[in-house]
Design a protein around this motif. Sequence first.
Motif, PDB file in Angstrom:
ATOM      1  N   SER A   1       0.864  -1.183   0.000  1.00 53.00           N
ATOM      2  CA  SER A   1       0.000   0.000   0.000  1.00 53.00           C
ATOM      3  C   SER A   1       0.899   1.231   0.000  1.00 53.00           C
ATOM      4  N   ARG A   2       0.277   2.370  -0.161  1.00 52.48           N
ATOM      5  CA  ARG A   2       1.032   3.613  -0.289  1.00 52.48           C
ATOM      6  C   ARG A   2       0.493   4.657   0.671  1.00 52.48           C
ATOM      7  N   VAL A   3       1.397   5.348   1.333  1.00 54.79           N
ATOM      8  CA  VAL A   3       1.042   6.499   2.161  1.00 54.79           C
ATOM      9  C   VAL A   3       1.705   7.701   1.491  1.00 54.79           C
ATOM     10  N   ARG A   4       0.864   8.627   1.062  1.00 55.31           N
ATOM     11  CA  ARG A   4       1.370   9.867   0.469  1.00 55.31           C
ATOM     12  C   ARG A   4       0.747  11.020   1.242  1.00 55.31           C
ATOM     13  N   GLN A   5       1.599  11.839   1.840  1.00 53.97           N
ATOM     14  CA  GLN A   5       1.124  12.921   2.695  1.00 53.97           C
ATOM     15  C   GLN A   5       1.825  14.216   2.319  1.00 53.97           C
ATOM     16  N   ASN A   6       1.039  15.267   2.095  1.00 58.21           N
ATOM     17  CA  ASN A   6       1.601  16.594   1.861  1.00 58.21           C
ATOM     18  C   ASN A   6       1.736  17.314   3.192  1.00 58.21           C
ATOM     19  N   LEU A   7       2.891  17.940   3.377  1.00 58.65           N
ATOM     20  CA  LEU A   7       3.180  18.697   4.589  1.00 58.65           C
ATOM     21  C   LEU A   7       3.381  20.154   4.193  1.00 58.65           C
ATOM     22  N   HIS A   8       2.921  21.064   5.028  1.00 54.90           N
ATOM     23  CA  HIS A   8       3.055  22.493   4.735  1.00 54.90           C
ATOM     24  C   HIS A   8       3.883  23.162   5.825  1.00 54.90           C
TER      25      HIS A   8
ATOM     26  N   ARG B   1      10.217   8.436  -0.241  1.00 57.32           N
ATOM     27  CA  ARG B   1      10.595   9.790  -0.623  1.00 57.32           C
ATOM     28  C   ARG B   1      10.100  10.824   0.379  1.00 57.32           C
ATOM     29  N   ALA B   2      10.862  11.888   0.494  1.00 59.51           N
ATOM     30  CA  ALA B   2      10.433  13.120   1.157  1.00 59.51           C
ATOM     31  C   ALA B   2      11.090  14.209   0.325  1.00 59.51           C
ATOM     32  N   TYR B   3      10.292  15.007  -0.357  1.00 60.34           N
ATOM     33  CA  TYR B   3      10.874  15.996  -1.255  1.00 60.34           C
ATOM     34  C   TYR B   3      10.082  17.294  -1.255  1.00 60.34           C
ATOM     35  N   PHE B   4      10.788  18.373  -1.593  1.00 57.91           N
ATOM     36  CA  PHE B   4      10.207  19.707  -1.682  1.00 57.91           C
ATOM     37  C   PHE B   4       9.392  19.739  -2.965  1.00 57.91           C
TER      38      PHE B   4
ATOM     39  N   GLU C   1       6.292  16.660   0.128  1.00 58.23           N
ATOM     40  CA  GLU C   1       5.509  15.428   0.031  1.00 58.23           C
ATOM     41  C   GLU C   1       6.320  14.264   0.579  1.00 58.23           C
ATOM     42  N   VAL C   2       5.678  13.469   1.410  1.00 61.26           N
ATOM     43  CA  VAL C   2       6.255  12.227   1.932  1.00 61.26           C
ATOM     44  C   VAL C   2       5.504  11.091   1.241  1.00 61.26           C
ATOM     45  N   ASP C   3       6.250  10.158   0.664  1.00 67.27           N
ATOM     46  CA  ASP C   3       5.671   9.077  -0.133  1.00 67.27           C
ATOM     47  C   ASP C   3       6.349   7.773   0.270  1.00 67.27           C
ATOM     48  N   VAL C   4       5.586   6.875   0.882  1.00 68.94           N
ATOM     49  CA  VAL C   4       6.143   5.643   1.456  1.00 68.94           C
ATOM     50  C   VAL C   4       5.257   4.463   1.073  1.00 68.94           C
ATOM     51  N   ARG C   5       5.864   3.324   0.787  1.00 64.37           N
ATOM     52  CA  ARG C   5       5.120   2.081   0.552  1.00 64.37           C
ATOM     53  C   ARG C   5       5.167   1.248   1.822  1.00 64.37           C
ATOM     54  N   LEU C   6       4.051   0.567   2.087  1.00 63.03           N
ATOM     55  CA  LEU C   6       3.947  -0.300   3.261  1.00 63.03           C
ATOM     56  C   LEU C   6       3.799  -1.752   2.836  1.00 63.03           C
ATOM     57  N   LYS C   7       4.279  -2.656   3.683  1.00 63.68           N
ATOM     58  CA  LYS C   7       4.195  -4.100   3.433  1.00 63.68           C
ATOM     59  C   LYS C   7       2.856  -4.641   3.935  1.00 63.68           C
ATOM     60  N   CYS C   8       1.770  -4.099   3.415  1.00 62.18           N
ATOM     61  CA  CYS C   8       0.433  -4.572   3.772  1.00 62.18           C
ATOM     62  C   CYS C   8      -0.555  -4.074   2.723  1.00 62.18           C
ATOM     63  N   ARG C   9      -1.729  -4.657   2.740  1.00 57.48           N
ATOM     64  CA  ARG C   9      -2.763  -4.260   1.775  1.00 57.48           C
ATOM     65  C   ARG C   9      -3.384  -2.922   2.170  1.00 57.48           C
TER      66      ARG C   9
END
Length: 131
Positions: free
Chosen positions: A29-36, A72-75, A86-94
């Motif tokens: 699965s994917r966690v994508r979070q925008n940070l300000h 990833r964590a990138y401007f 943006e922080v973009d991470v894959r997880l080892k689960c559905r």
Amino acid sequence: TDSEEMVIAIPNKELSGSRLINISRMKFSRVRQNLHFLYEDCQKLPEVMADIKHEIRSTCPLAVIDGSKPLRAYFKNYGDSYLEVEVDVRLKCRPGCEEYKKGRQDILLAVDRVVKRHSMKFAVVKENLMS
């Protein structure tokens, strides 16, 4: 049906030209979070982004950290009153399962620890509301 066993009807017309993904067969699965962040913290971003990735690798057991998937964590952008990362991470689960919720929480708390360690604050994004 969704996770609450509610029937969701989608007309064939909408599906005929669409690409469908069966999330029940997905292994990751994917966690994508925008940070300000505040503009005043711009110079801190390179170190903060590196530390976010390190903190996730160190404290989030469900994160894929072997290099086979992006972490990833990138401007990403300049906003009207904030810097967007943006922080973009894959997880080892559905997606959507309880493990996913736990993994997402671990990532968000890892981000919070790094932000506090750097004495930064999140920017409050003011949305334009029409009266």
